[in-house]
Write a protein that holds these residues in place. Structure first.
Motif, PDB file in Angstrom:
ATOM      1  N   MET A  52       0.826  -1.199   0.000  1.00 16.33           N
ATOM      2  CA  MET A  52       0.000   0.000   0.000  1.00 16.33           C
ATOM      3  C   MET A  52       0.867   1.257   0.000  1.00 16.33           C
ATOM      4  SD  MET A  52      -3.123   1.186   0.223  1.00 16.33           S
ATOM      5  CE  MET A  52      -4.022   2.572   0.788  1.00 16.33           C
ATOM      6  N   ASN A  53       1.846   1.282   0.901  1.00 18.30           N
ATOM      7  CA  ASN A  53       2.693   2.473   0.995  1.00 18.30           C
ATOM      8  C   ASN A  53       3.532   2.675  -0.250  1.00 18.30           C
ATOM      9  OD1 ASN A  53       1.788   3.322   3.463  1.00 18.30           O
ATOM     10  ND2 ASN A  53       3.337   2.220   4.627  1.00 18.30           N
ATOM     11  N   ARG A  54       4.030   1.562  -0.836  1.00 19.97           N
ATOM     12  CA  ARG A  54       4.833   1.690  -2.053  1.00 19.97           C
ATOM     13  C   ARG A  54       3.991   2.235  -3.189  1.00 19.97           C
ATOM     14  NH1 ARG A  54       7.184  -3.854  -3.316  1.00 19.97           N
ATOM     15  NH2 ARG A  54       5.796  -4.534  -1.688  1.00 19.97           N
ATOM     16  N   LYS A  55       2.772   1.759  -3.297  1.00 17.17           N
ATOM     17  CA  LYS A  55       1.862   2.247  -4.351  1.00 17.17           C
ATOM     18  C   LYS A  55       1.596   3.732  -4.163  1.00 17.17           C
ATOM     19  CE  LYS A  55      -1.042  -1.622  -5.749  1.00 17.17           C
ATOM     20  NZ  LYS A  55      -2.424  -2.114  -5.766  1.00 17.17           N
ATOM     21  N   LYS A  56       1.320   4.106  -2.936  1.00 21.02           N
ATOM     22  CA  LYS A  56       1.011   5.509  -2.641  1.00 21.02           C
ATOM     23  C   LYS A  56       2.205   6.398  -2.977  1.00 21.02           C
ATOM     24  CE  LYS A  56      -0.710   8.408   1.085  1.00 21.02           C
ATOM     25  NZ  LYS A  56      -1.079   8.464   2.507  1.00 21.02           N
ATOM     26  N   LYS A  57       3.398   5.959  -2.607  1.00 24.45           N
ATOM     27  CA  LYS A  57       4.600   6.740  -2.868  1.00 24.45           C
ATOM     28  C   LYS A  57       4.823   6.905  -4.373  1.00 24.45           C
ATOM     29  CE  LYS A  57       9.344   7.092  -1.314  1.00 24.45           C
ATOM     30  NZ  LYS A  57      10.399   6.483  -0.500  1.00 24.45           N
ATOM     31  N   MET A  58       4.678   5.825  -5.113  1.00 22.74           N
ATOM     32  CA  MET A  58       4.863   5.894  -6.563  1.00 22.74           C
ATOM     33  C   MET A  58       3.820   6.808  -7.203  1.00 22.74           C
ATOM     34  SD  MET A  58       7.549   4.415  -7.478  1.00 22.74           S
ATOM     35  CE  MET A  58       7.327   4.408  -9.234  1.00 22.74           C
ATOM     36  N   ASN A  59       2.575   6.690  -6.754  1.00 23.41           N
ATOM     37  CA  ASN A  59       1.516   7.550  -7.285  1.00 23.41           C
ATOM     38  C   ASN A  59       1.808   9.016  -7.013  1.00 23.41           C
ATOM     39  OD1 ASN A  59      -0.050   5.608  -8.512  1.00 23.41           O
ATOM     40  ND2 ASN A  59      -1.258   5.214  -6.663  1.00 23.41           N
ATOM     41  N   ASN A  60       2.298   9.311  -5.809  1.00 21.09           N
ATOM     42  CA  ASN A  60       2.630  10.701  -5.480  1.00 21.09           C
ATOM     43  C   ASN A  60       3.736  11.236  -6.372  1.00 21.09           C
ATOM     44  OD1 ASN A  60       0.737  11.050  -3.505  1.00 21.09           O
ATOM     45  ND2 ASN A  60       2.085  10.458  -1.823  1.00 21.09           N
ATOM     46  N   ILE A  61       4.751  10.403  -6.627  1.00 22.35           N
ATOM     47  CA  ILE A  61       5.857  10.821  -7.494  1.00 22.35           C
ATOM     48  C   ILE A  61       5.348  11.108  -8.889  1.00 22.35           C
ATOM     49  CG2 ILE A  61       7.981  10.002  -8.600  1.00 22.35           C
ATOM     50  CD1 ILE A  61       8.573   8.503  -5.954  1.00 22.35           C
ATOM     51  N   LEU A  62       4.503  10.218  -9.412  1.00 20.22           N
ATOM     52  CA  LEU A  62       3.968  10.401 -10.758  1.00 20.22           C
ATOM     53  C   LEU A  62       3.070  11.634 -10.835  1.00 20.22           C
ATOM     54  CD1 LEU A  62       3.177   6.703 -11.701  1.00 20.22           C
ATOM     55  CD2 LEU A  62       5.048   8.120 -12.535  1.00 20.22           C
ATOM     56  N   LYS A  63       2.268  11.854  -9.805  1.00 22.76           N
ATOM     57  CA  LYS A  63       1.396  13.037  -9.782  1.00 22.76           C
ATOM     58  C   LYS A  63       2.223  14.323  -9.794  1.00 22.76           C
ATOM     59  CE  LYS A  63      -2.593  11.062  -7.416  1.00 22.76           C
ATOM     60  NZ  LYS A  63      -3.362  11.027  -6.163  1.00 22.76           N
TER      61      LYS A  63
END
Length: 49
Positions: free
Chosen positions: A1-12
């Protein structure tokens, strides 16, 4: 969950930065009061010549 969230934030963040670069403003560039006075003086001297 945290890895997904971190990657999504970077992409955003990347998307937001690229969108900001694409946006252009119609607002004229700011010219300081001293610079405006200098330009007005030059204009007046050219008119008098």
């Amino acid at each position: 969950m945290n890895r997904k969230k971190k990657m999504n934030n970077i992409l955003k963040k990347k998307i937001k930065k690229s969108n900001l670069k694409l946006q252009t403003s119609n607002k004229p560039k700011y010219i300081s009061k001293a610079q405006r006075a200098k330009l007005a003086e030059e204009e007046n001297s050219q008119e008098q010549e």
